[in-house]
Design a protein around this motif. Structure first.
Motif, PDB file in Angstrom:
ATOM      1  N   VAL A 117      68.574  10.852  15.962  1.00  0.00           N
ATOM      2  CA  VAL A 117      67.144  11.147  16.100  1.00  0.00           C
ATOM      3  C   VAL A 117      66.611  11.831  14.852  1.00  0.00           C
ATOM      4  N   THR A 118      67.351  12.823  14.357  1.00  0.00           N
ATOM      5  CA  THR A 118      66.861  13.576  13.208  1.00  0.00           C
ATOM      6  C   THR A 118      66.896  12.763  11.920  1.00  0.00           C
ATOM      7  N   SER A 119      67.847  11.866  11.790  1.00  0.00           N
ATOM      8  CA  SER A 119      67.913  11.058  10.571  1.00  0.00           C
ATOM      9  C   SER A 119      66.896   9.915  10.591  1.00  0.00           C
ATOM     10  N   ALA A 120      66.407   9.550  11.756  1.00  0.00           N
ATOM     11  CA  ALA A 120      65.413   8.473  11.842  1.00  0.00           C
ATOM     12  C   ALA A 120      64.086   8.887  11.217  1.00  0.00           C
ATOM     13  N   TRP A 121      63.786  10.178  11.224  1.00  0.00           N
ATOM     14  CA  TRP A 121      62.530  10.647  10.632  1.00  0.00           C
ATOM     15  C   TRP A 121      62.485  10.376   9.136  1.00  0.00           C
ATOM     16  N   ARG A 122      63.627  10.403   8.475  1.00  0.00           N
ATOM     17  CA  ARG A 122      63.686  10.268   7.026  1.00  0.00           C
ATOM     18  C   ARG A 122      64.064   8.854   6.595  1.00  0.00           C
ATOM     19  N   ALA A 123      64.344   7.969   7.507  1.00  0.00           N
ATOM     20  CA  ALA A 123      64.882   6.647   7.176  1.00  0.00           C
ATOM     21  C   ALA A 123      63.924   5.802   6.330  1.00  0.00           C
ATOM     22  N   ALA A 124      62.661   5.773   6.665  1.00  0.00           N
ATOM     23  CA  ALA A 124      61.711   4.942   5.916  1.00  0.00           C
ATOM     24  C   ALA A 124      61.535   5.453   4.492  1.00  0.00           C
ATOM     25  N   ALA A 125      61.441   6.762   4.326  1.00  0.00           N
ATOM     26  CA  ALA A 125      61.296   7.330   2.981  1.00  0.00           C
ATOM     27  C   ALA A 125      62.554   7.090   2.155  1.00  0.00           C
ATOM     28  N   MET A 126      63.701   7.180   2.793  1.00  0.00           N
ATOM     29  CA  MET A 126      64.957   6.930   2.089  1.00  0.00           C
ATOM     30  C   MET A 126      65.046   5.469   1.659  1.00  0.00           C
ATOM     31  N   GLU A 127      64.590   4.570   2.514  1.00  0.00           N
ATOM     32  CA  GLU A 127      64.580   3.141   2.192  1.00  0.00           C
ATOM     33  C   GLU A 127      63.670   2.860   1.001  1.00  0.00           C
ATOM     34  N   ARG A 128      62.479   3.456   0.985  1.00  0.00           N
ATOM     35  CA  ARG A 128      61.552   3.271  -0.144  1.00  0.00           C
ATOM     36  C   ARG A 128      62.135   3.823  -1.437  1.00  0.00           C
ATOM     37  N   GLU A 129      62.755   4.977  -1.352  1.00  0.00           N
ATOM     38  CA  GLU A 129      63.354   5.581  -2.541  1.00  0.00           C
ATOM     39  C   GLU A 129      64.479   4.705  -3.085  1.00  0.00           C
ATOM     40  N   TYR A 130      65.314   4.210  -2.184  1.00  0.00           N
ATOM     41  CA  TYR A 130      66.411   3.328  -2.592  1.00  0.00           C
ATOM     42  C   TYR A 130      65.887   2.053  -3.240  1.00  0.00           C
ATOM     43  N   ARG A 131      64.885   1.435  -2.633  1.00  0.00           N
ATOM     44  CA  ARG A 131      64.322   0.200  -3.200  1.00  0.00           C
ATOM     45  C   ARG A 131      63.702   0.446  -4.574  1.00  0.00           C
ATOM     46  N   GLY A 132      63.088   1.605  -4.772  1.00  0.00           N
ATOM     47  CA  GLY A 132      62.504   1.926  -6.070  1.00  0.00           C
ATOM     48  C   GLY A 132      63.563   2.021  -7.163  1.00  0.00           C
ATOM     49  N   TYR A 133      64.645   2.742  -6.888  1.00  0.00           N
ATOM     50  CA  TYR A 133      65.724   2.841  -7.866  1.00  0.00           C
ATOM     51  C   TYR A 133      66.383   1.483  -8.098  1.00  0.00           C
ATOM     52  N   LEU A 134      66.544   0.717  -7.030  1.00  0.00           N
ATOM     53  CA  LEU A 134      67.161  -0.597  -7.149  1.00  0.00           C
ATOM     54  C   LEU A 134      66.289  -1.553  -7.964  1.00  0.00           C
ATOM     55  N   GLN A 135      64.987  -1.438  -7.829  1.00  0.00           N
ATOM     56  CA  GLN A 135      64.069  -2.288  -8.592  1.00  0.00           C
ATOM     57  C   GLN A 135      64.166  -1.998 -10.087  1.00  0.00           C
ATOM     58  N   VAL A 136      64.302  -0.743 -10.453  1.00  0.00           N
ATOM     59  CA  VAL A 136      64.440  -0.387 -11.871  1.00  0.00           C
ATOM     60  C   VAL A 136      65.713  -0.993 -12.441  1.00  0.00           C
ATOM     61  N   ILE A 137      66.794  -0.923 -11.698  1.00  0.00           N
ATOM     62  CA  ILE A 137      68.062  -1.503 -12.166  1.00  0.00           C
ATOM     63  C   ILE A 137      67.952  -3.016 -12.249  1.00  0.00           C
ATOM     64  N   ALA A 138      67.334  -3.644 -11.265  1.00  0.00           N
ATOM     65  CA  ALA A 138      67.191  -5.103 -11.276  1.00  0.00           C
ATOM     66  C   ALA A 138      66.321  -5.553 -12.443  1.00  0.00           C
ATOM     67  N   ASP A 139      65.276  -4.800 -12.757  1.00  0.00           N
ATOM     68  CA  ASP A 139      64.428  -5.147 -13.896  1.00  0.00           C
ATOM     69  C   ASP A 139      65.206  -5.093 -15.197  1.00  0.00           C
ATOM     70  N   GLU A 140      66.029  -4.085 -15.350  1.00  0.00           N
ATOM     71  CA  GLU A 140      66.819  -4.001 -16.583  1.00  0.00           C
ATOM     72  C   GLU A 140      67.915  -5.055 -16.623  1.00  0.00           C
ATOM     73  N   LEU A 141      68.473  -5.387 -15.475  1.00  0.00           N
ATOM     74  CA  LEU A 141      69.508  -6.430 -15.460  1.00  0.00           C
ATOM     75  C   LEU A 141      68.941  -7.799 -15.802  1.00  0.00           C
ATOM     76  N   SER A 142      67.670  -8.017 -15.533  1.00  0.00           N
ATOM     77  CA  SER A 142      67.075  -9.312 -15.832  1.00  0.00           C
ATOM     78  C   SER A 142      66.530  -9.409 -17.262  1.00  0.00           C
ATOM     79  N   ALA A 143      66.708  -8.362 -18.042  1.00  0.00           N
ATOM     80  CA  ALA A 143      66.250  -8.399 -19.438  1.00  0.00           C
ATOM     81  C   ALA A 143      67.068  -9.425 -20.218  1.00  0.00           C
ATOM     82  N   PRO A 144      66.427 -10.200 -21.105  1.00  0.00           N
ATOM     83  CA  PRO A 144      67.142 -11.264 -21.814  1.00  0.00           C
ATOM     84  C   PRO A 144      68.113 -10.750 -22.883  1.00  0.00           C
ATOM     85  N   ASN A 145      67.860  -9.603 -23.485  1.00  0.00           N
ATOM     86  CA  ASN A 145      68.706  -9.130 -24.585  1.00  0.00           C
ATOM     87  C   ASN A 145      69.688  -8.045 -24.117  1.00  0.00           C
ATOM     88  N   LEU A 146      70.294  -8.236 -22.979  1.00  0.00           N
ATOM     89  CA  LEU A 146      71.203  -7.251 -22.397  1.00  0.00           C
ATOM     90  C   LEU A 146      72.630  -7.597 -22.792  1.00  0.00           C
TER      91      LEU A 146
END
Length: 150
Positions: free
Chosen positions: A62-91
Motif C-alpha cells: 500500500v505504501t509503495s503504491a503511492w510512489r509507483a507512478a513517480a518512480m516510473e516517470r523518473e525511470y523512464r526519464g533516465y532511460l530516455q537519456v541513455i537511449a538517446d545517447e545510444l542512438s547517436a551515430p558517432n558512438l
C-alpha cells in the motif's frame, strides 16, 4: 557543457533489491540495539520490535503504491537519456559499453519498477518471518525472566 546524469545522485538513489531487503531485515536489530543501550531489552520489547517491522513489511504494497507512478516517470526519464545517447551515430564501442553499464545499474536501482511483485513477495516473506519470531518470543515469555535479557 553540462554533464548528463544517467541515474539519480548516489546519495538520493534508490537502493538495489539486496540492499533494500537487508535494510528491512536490520530494522528490528537496530531497535534492539537502542533498547539494549537504554537497559530496556526484554523478550516483550524484542517481540514488539519484530511486530512493528512485520507490520511495516505487510503494509509495504500500500505504501509503495503511492510512489509507483513517480518512480516510473523518473525511470523512464533516465532511460530516455541513455537511449538517446545510444542512438547517436558517432558512438564508439567504449562509450556504448559505458552506457549499457549505466542502464544495467539503473535497472538494478529501480527494482520496484521492473519486478515490483517479486520484491513485494520477498518483503512479505520477511514480514511473515518477523511475525513468527514475535509469536515465538511471546510464547516463551512465560518461561523466562521477561524484564531483562542482558
Amino acid at each position: 557543457m553540462r554533464k548528463i546524469r544517467y541515474r539519480p545522485h548516489p546519495l538520493l538513489a534508490y537502493p538495489t533489491q539486496p540492499v533494500f531487503l537487508a535494510l528491512l531485515v536490520s530494522i528490528p536489530f537496530l531497535i534492539m540495539g537502542a533498547l539494549w543501550r537504554d537497559g530496556l531489552l526484554s523478550t516483550t520489547t524484542v517481540a514488539a520490535a519484530f511486530d512493528g517491522t512485520a507490520l511495516l513489511c505487510l503494509v509495504m504494497p500500500v505504501t509503495s503504491a503511492w510512489r509507483a507512478a513517480a518512480m516510473e516517470r523518473e525511470y523512464r526519464g533516465y532511460l530516455q537519456v541513455i537511449a538517446d545517447e545510444l542512438s547517436a551515430p558517432n558512438l564508439d564501442d567504449k562509450r556504448r559499453q559505458q552506457l549499457l553499464v549505466e542502464r544495467s545499474k539503473l535497472d538494478d536501482q529501480f527494482h520496484f519498477v521492473h519486478d515490483r511483485q517479486g520484491t513485494l513477495q520477498k518483503v512479505k516473506v520477511i514480514g511473515v518471518g518477523m511475525r513468527l519470531a514475535s509469536r515465538y518470543l511471546r510464547k516463551i515469555n512465560k518461561y523466562i525472566n521477561s524484564f531483562r535479557l542482558f
